[in-house]
Design an enzyme around this catalytic site. Structure first.
Site, mmCIF file in Angstrom:
data_model
loop_
_atom_site.group_PDB
_atom_site.id
_atom_site.type_symbol
_atom_site.label_atom_id
_atom_site.label_comp_id
_atom_site.label_asym_id
_atom_site.label_seq_id
_atom_site.Cartn_x
_atom_site.Cartn_y
_atom_site.Cartn_z
ATOM 1 N N LYS A 18 42.857 45.058 42.531
ATOM 2 C CA LYS A 18 42.242 46.278 42.009
ATOM 3 C C LYS A 18 41.026 46.685 42.844
ATOM 4 C CE LYS A 18 45.380 45.867 38.756
ATOM 5 N NZ LYS A 18 45.897 44.506 38.847
ATOM 6 N N TYR A 52 44.768 42.617 29.008
ATOM 7 C CA TYR A 52 45.861 43.086 29.854
ATOM 8 C C TYR A 52 47.160 42.467 29.367
ATOM 9 C CZ TYR A 52 48.961 43.030 33.914
ATOM 10 O OH TYR A 52 50.050 43.122 34.740
ATOM 11 N N ASP A 54 37.209 37.821 32.378
ATOM 12 C CA ASP A 54 37.917 38.674 33.328
ATOM 13 C C ASP A 54 37.009 39.872 33.629
ATOM 14 O OD1 ASP A 54 39.557 40.640 34.551
ATOM 15 O OD2 ASP A 54 41.348 39.765 33.671
ATOM 16 N N ARG A 91 47.899 25.612 53.094
ATOM 17 C CA ARG A 91 47.952 25.538 51.635
ATOM 18 C C ARG A 91 46.638 25.011 51.082
ATOM 19 N NH1 ARG A 91 49.763 21.260 49.007
ATOM 20 N NH2 ARG A 91 51.213 20.655 50.657
#
Length: 384
Positions: A198, A102, A173, A50
């Site tokens: 993406k 988005y 972004d 983690r």
């Protein structure tokens, strides 16, 4: 020696001369949750996955190198990355965000961030006077450029001058262009966000998100958050993104080449009423794109004559897939009204220019003659 970006996608400079992995050209997947300690007070450098994992760390170094940042954090999805970034802010803070984002980002800001006491103001950052909206409690400006799906282009350097004057964080972004075509940190941004699902992955086979920064203070805070919230990317998914990045350069070049040709072809079709691609000279921000990016990308938004035409196109494509994503080797067509922006109120969608005739095309690396051939056949069928 400084490397060109295409080479950086394949070779991390610090690896040279390192044979710790038995000379393996494919970086190992360290599929482990925990690590043994040599002795009390001693560590191998890894304690619990983690906190950090060697495969994830290797990926993060690659992405930081591509974006010219000092640190990158790999998370379980693009939305996990944005969600963790929002933990940098406290109740009562104010953020200015782009209006055309988005749909998932809008959903997060409107339904989670506001609920958590963060004030959000949405404006068209590419054309409005941002400074008019800055208040005493404003902490950051958040933009996409180009925006999803209307391809508005914001001058990153100009916005960064505003954020520096007012001591604000600028978050960008960069999913649509990837680090191969645009590097917002070099233009004055403080944080870069990617949906690694993406272009960085490029094969539609995994989810990932990234936060990249060139500021030590932000890196330190994000490192605390990633170990606290537990949204780090898994070892196997990290390996998939490492593999995908190796071909990032050639994929971006081929996809862009195809997109330019398709955009020009779409302009000549009777069924198409509008083509929005930042690589077209008639795009309002074409000169800004030329100045701040090394390419125009492979995302095209276009509008057709009617809702019925749009639905018929979506029902008729075969090789081109009607699917909700982007940035892979496959060409995908998306209907923002019912997919990416379904949760955005209709009033806001229409204000941003997203109508029931709007289609978004993520151009892949297929032979462009086949792509145009399919679109031509589909359009002819719909238009008859």
């Amino acid at each position: 020696m400084s490397r060109e970006l295409g080479t950086k996608c394949i070779h991390l400079e610090e690896e040279e001369g390192c044979y710790d992995n038995y000379g393996a050209l494919s970086y190992p997947i360290y599929q482990t949750a925990t690590y043994a300690h040599p002795a009390v007070g001693q560590s191998t450098g890894y304690d619990y996955s983690r906190l950090q994992n060697p495969t994830r760390e290797h990926l993060e170094k690659i992405v930081a190198s591509l974006e010219n940042g000092i640190d990158a954090l790999a998370l379980s999805s693009g939305m996990a990355a944005i969600g963790m970034m929002m933990e940098l802010f406290a109740p009562g803070d104010h953020l200015i965000v782009d209006a055309d984002l988005y749909g998932g980002s809008i959903r997060l800001f409107d339904n989670v961030s506001k609920k958590n006491g963060i004030e959000i103001t949405s404006i068209d950052c590419y054309k409005e006077n941002i400074e008019e909206y800055i208040k005493d409690n404003t902490k950051a400006i958040y933009i996409e450029t180009p925006t999803n799906p209307m391809m508005n282009v914001t001058d990153i350097e100009a916005v960064s001058q505003i954020t520096k004057r007012h001591n604000l964080i600028l978050a960008v972004d960069n999913t649509f262009l990837s680090p191969y075509f645009q590097n917002p940190l070099d233009l004055g941004a403080d944080i870069v966000i990617h949906s690694g699902t993406k272009y960085l992955s490029g094969h539609n086979d995994t989810l990932a998100g990234f936060l990249v920064t060139n500021r030590e203070d932000i890196s330190e805070r994000l490192r605390f958050l990633i170990k606290t919230t537990g949204a780090g990317l898994s070892p196997f998914d990290s390996w998939l993104i490492i593999r995908g990045i190796k071909t990032l350069g050639i994929r971006m070049e081929r996809s862009q080449e195809n997109a330019k040709e398709i955009a020009e072809w779409l302009k000549e079709q009777d069924i198409v009423t509008n083509v929005i691609y930042p690589g077209l000279q008639e795009h309002p921000e074409y000169e800004i794109m030329k100045r701040q990016a090394k390419g125009f990308g492979a995302m095209i938004t276009f509008q057709v004559r009617s809702r019925e035409s749009a639905l018929a196109i979506l029902s008729s494509v075969r090789m081109i897939k009607y699917a909700e994503s982007l940035g892979g080797v496959d060409t995908l067509i998306t209907y923002p009204t019912t997919q990416t922006h379904a949760d955005v109120p209709e009033k806001i969608r229409l204000k941003n220019g997203i109508t029931d005739t709007t289609l978004r095309l993520s151009v892949g690396i297929e032979d462009v003659r086949d792509l145009i051939g399919e679109l031509n056949a589909v359009f002819s069928k719909v238009d008859c």
